[in-house]
Every structure is written in C-alpha cells, then in structure tokens.
Design a protein around this motif. Sequence first.
Motif, PDB file in Angstrom:
ATOM      1  N   SER A 158      -7.250   5.706  -3.443  1.00 43.47           N
ATOM      2  CA  SER A 158      -8.723   6.111  -3.408  1.00 43.47           C
ATOM      3  C   SER A 158      -9.778   5.197  -3.290  1.00 43.47           C
ATOM      4  O   SER A 158     -10.616   5.391  -2.812  1.00 43.47           O
ATOM      5  CB  SER A 158      -8.658   7.101  -4.654  1.00 43.47           C
ATOM      6  OG  SER A 158      -7.625   8.023  -4.774  1.00 43.47           O
ATOM      7  N   ASN A 161     -10.315   3.868   0.190  1.00 45.81           N
ATOM      8  CA  ASN A 161     -11.165   4.785   0.780  1.00 45.81           C
ATOM      9  C   ASN A 161     -12.502   4.878   0.636  1.00 45.81           C
ATOM     10  O   ASN A 161     -13.392   4.837   1.455  1.00 45.81           O
ATOM     11  CB  ASN A 161     -10.601   6.236   0.705  1.00 45.81           C
ATOM     12  CG  ASN A 161      -9.325   6.849   1.564  1.00 45.81           C
ATOM     13  OD1 ASN A 161      -8.808   5.830   2.359  1.00 45.81           O
ATOM     14  ND2 ASN A 161      -8.771   8.049   1.464  1.00 45.81           N
ATOM     15  N   GLN A 270      -5.174   5.110  10.961  1.00 45.99           N
ATOM     16  CA  GLN A 270      -5.784   6.140  10.236  1.00 45.99           C
ATOM     17  C   GLN A 270      -4.719   7.068   9.831  1.00 45.99           C
ATOM     18  O   GLN A 270      -3.817   7.804  10.766  1.00 45.99           O
ATOM     19  CB  GLN A 270      -6.666   6.807  11.445  1.00 45.99           C
ATOM     20  CG  GLN A 270      -7.634   5.865  12.375  1.00 45.99           C
ATOM     21  CD  GLN A 270      -8.552   5.026  11.104  1.00 45.99           C
ATOM     22  OE1 GLN A 270      -8.926   5.605  10.122  1.00 45.99           O
ATOM     23  NE2 GLN A 270      -8.781   4.000  11.519  1.00 45.99           N
ATOM     24  N   ASP A 273      -4.603  12.173   4.886  1.00 40.74           N
ATOM     25  CA  ASP A 273      -4.820  12.061   3.509  1.00 40.74           C
ATOM     26  C   ASP A 273      -5.303  13.473   2.891  1.00 40.74           C
ATOM     27  O   ASP A 273      -6.320  13.035   2.359  1.00 40.74           O
ATOM     28  CB  ASP A 273      -5.251  11.006   3.044  1.00 40.74           C
ATOM     29  CG  ASP A 273      -6.662  10.305   3.541  1.00 40.74           C
ATOM     30  OD1 ASP A 273      -7.131  11.218   4.237  1.00 40.74           O
ATOM     31  OD2 ASP A 273      -7.171   9.957   2.733  1.00 40.74           O
ATOM     32  N   THR A 276      -3.754  11.699  -1.445  1.00 44.37           N
ATOM     33  CA  THR A 276      -3.598  10.368  -1.403  1.00 44.37           C
ATOM     34  C   THR A 276      -2.102  10.147  -1.369  1.00 44.37           C
ATOM     35  O   THR A 276      -1.785   8.905  -0.568  1.00 44.37           O
ATOM     36  CB  THR A 276      -4.276   9.691  -2.457  1.00 44.37           C
ATOM     37  OG1 THR A 276      -3.810  10.064  -3.754  1.00 44.37           O
ATOM     38  CG2 THR A 276      -5.853   9.579  -2.213  1.00 44.37           C
ATOM     39  N   ASN A 312      -7.682   3.846   6.858  1.00 44.46           N
ATOM     40  CA  ASN A 312      -8.452   4.731   6.844  1.00 44.46           C
ATOM     41  C   ASN A 312      -9.910   3.900   6.865  1.00 44.46           C
ATOM     42  O   ASN A 312     -10.804   4.294   5.739  1.00 44.46           O
ATOM     43  CB  ASN A 312      -8.319   5.886   5.856  1.00 44.46           C
ATOM     44  CG  ASN A 312      -6.957   6.520   6.013  1.00 44.46           C
ATOM     45  OD1 ASN A 312      -6.607   6.755   6.895  1.00 44.46           O
ATOM     46  ND2 ASN A 312      -6.949   7.381   5.043  1.00 44.46           N
ATOM     47  N   GLY A 316     -11.485   8.117   5.280  1.00 44.43           N
ATOM     48  CA  GLY A 316     -10.485   9.052   5.063  1.00 44.43           C
ATOM     49  C   GLY A 316     -10.895  10.311   4.638  1.00 44.43           C
ATOM     50  O   GLY A 316     -12.074  10.587   4.470  1.00 44.43           O
ATOM     51  N   SER A 319     -13.017  10.599   1.221  1.00 49.78           N
ATOM     52  CA  SER A 319     -14.708   9.991   1.061  1.00 49.78           C
ATOM     53  C   SER A 319     -15.353  10.099   2.484  1.00 49.78           C
ATOM     54  O   SER A 319     -16.727  10.298   2.208  1.00 49.78           O
ATOM     55  CB  SER A 319     -14.380   8.553   0.921  1.00 49.78           C
ATOM     56  OG  SER A 319     -13.916   8.322  -0.772  1.00 49.78           O
TER      57      SER A 319
END
Length: 369
Positions: A158, A161, A270, A273, A276, A312, A316, A319
């Motif tokens: 997380s 991203n 890439q 997601d 996650t 990402n 991603g 975000s």
Amino acid sequence: MGTTSFGDLYKTRDKFRSDYDLAAEAFKVAVADAGIDRAEIDGLLTARVPSYQHMADILGMRRPKLSYGFEQAGRMSALAVQAAINAIATGHCETVALVYGNNGRSVGAQYGGGEPTTPTGQYDAAYGMTSAGAYVGLMYERYRQLNNVPDDGLAAVSINNRNHAKLNPNAVMHDDLDASIYMESRFVAEPLRLYDYCLINDGGVALILTSVERAKKLGKPVIAFSGTAACGDLTNFYTSDDYYYESCKSVADRVYQQAGTKPRDIDVAQIYDNFTPTILFSLEGFGFCNRGEAHRWVRDGRIGLGGELPVNTSGGHTSESYMQGWAMHVEAVRQLRGECGARQVKDAEIAQYICAAPVSSSHILRRIA
C-alpha cells in the motif's frame, strides 16, 4: 493512448457525467497521441459502457470491421487487448480502438452489497460475504495463517503504491502514507484495511493498437506486445484455494516463452490490485519469488523506484485510479516510452502487465523502436 484527469475528476461528483463522455474524452486524447485520423480506425472494443453500439455512434465509427463490448469486470481489460491483438494478427482489421468509461464515483457505485446473482452468492450473503473484497480478505487470511505473515504484511504494498502516486500528477491520492497510518486505519473486511482497497473514481481510458509495421510510420516510440496469455480458474465463487497460483503459473509459462524472457528480465511491472493481496499472489504465481515469501519479498524498497522490480509506478488501483486494469496498460507503455517524469524507471525496455483473477492474464511489452 489517452486518459482523463483522474485527480481532477475526483474532486467533484456530477450526476450528469456519463461513462460514455469519459470514454469519448479519452478516445480523443488517444487519437491525437497516435497522430492518425479517426477514419483510419477500423475496429472498436468497449468495456463498462453499457452499449458498444451507442459508443460507436458517439465516436463517429459507423462501419467498423470489428465491434463488440466486454463486461465491466477488471479481468476484461487484458482480454480486450488480446482480442485486438488477435484481430490485427489475423487480418480482420488494421487498427483497433479500445475504450473504457467509468463514472462510478459520480453515480455512487459500490463494490459490494446488492442482490447476489448466483446460488453460492445467496448462501455466502447470509454470512456477510457480499463483495469481492470479502472473498480476497478470506483468501489472504488463509495465506496469512499458513505463512505466518505479520499484521503489517500488506503495508509495504500500500505504501509503495502511494509513494508512486505522489509522483504522478494525474493520480487521485497524494496524501502521505506510512506504516503507522496504515496500521491505524480501519478494517473494511478484516484482515484488509482501508488502504488495501481500490478507489472508486471517475475516468476514461483509450488504447489504440495497430501492427508493428504501421506503428513505425507514426512517429512515436514503438511498443510491441511480444507475449500474451490467459487462463481461467472458473468456479461458482470468487475465492481460489491456491490464490490463483496454478492459473498464474500456466500464464507465466506461456507468456515468458512467447516473449523469450524470464521474471528477472522485467524492468517494470503493472500488477492488477483491486485489493493489495493480489500483488502478493501475482508475484508468487509468476515466479518473482517462492510461494509464501511475497510478503517479505516486497519489503525494503524492492518494488519501489530504483528497486529490483518497480511495481505499479503510477500508484496502482489504490492510489492512482481504479480503471480496472485499463490505466495500468497505459502506464506500462508510458514507462517504455520514457514519458513518466519523476516516476520514470531508468532505461525501461521490458514491461509486464499481470492480473491474478478468475481469469488470470499477462502481457509482455517491449520497446522495439
């Protein structure tokens, strides 16, 4: 390629903002980016917009040689790209536009609740399993217990991203995110927290594909698909007891063979997601690390800019935007073109798109000119 301004659109809701309008805006940008006339496009594939026929009318495409629509599920982005590749390779058409529009934030879309549509869904709903997030949370809890994953096992993903999104002017989220903020955030479907969930935002994405020979005449860097594959894991429910490992492995074996590459050759990835944990499942299924080790493998900057495998790079789905895989295809190409500014991966030549889902898929993209 073309996208709308995800961050700007997120600032306001507009009940009159349609998915068709967003798709058309992205299409206009993509046509300009390609440097071609709209009349040169002889194929149209759509996703999420209700009617490909209405979309064609809006875009002024009266008699395309190829035209149909895909359902809104995120796994469809790669399958639409594969359909375009196959149509071009077999001579059914020469240049295909793929357009996607999503006004989910403005119309109050929710990825959960509602009436279940399958017998299994009706049973699961009685126990609170009313969304894909709940199912992925269940899979991750199993993964977590079997592999002794600590409570912060998803934090690095997380945060990665968000760090990339902060370098992306078009991203929705630019606020700071660190381990303490992540761990203090609320559970949505335990053990998944707020920052493990995709966004709900408005936007449009368009891709234009053509043959390599024609692309070389258009004046932009030529980015080619050198491998693509898919494999289903189709049951009457969303969960997979092996976290899509076998279907991902099937895709990996074929896509790497087609492209003549191995995981270590990938410069930037890439990875789809919607939640996650799918990044962990993907990294293991595609051979970047051993089974049960992804939660450790992603730590210490390994998937950040300058790391072993930048993942990402636009931010991603948690975000940058949730365009259900479509904008990730755009980011892969932008990285290979060298157009990403502060988030650019140095000397990126090979990119991979990965989606671990009930239909898992992957492409290898390569800059060739």
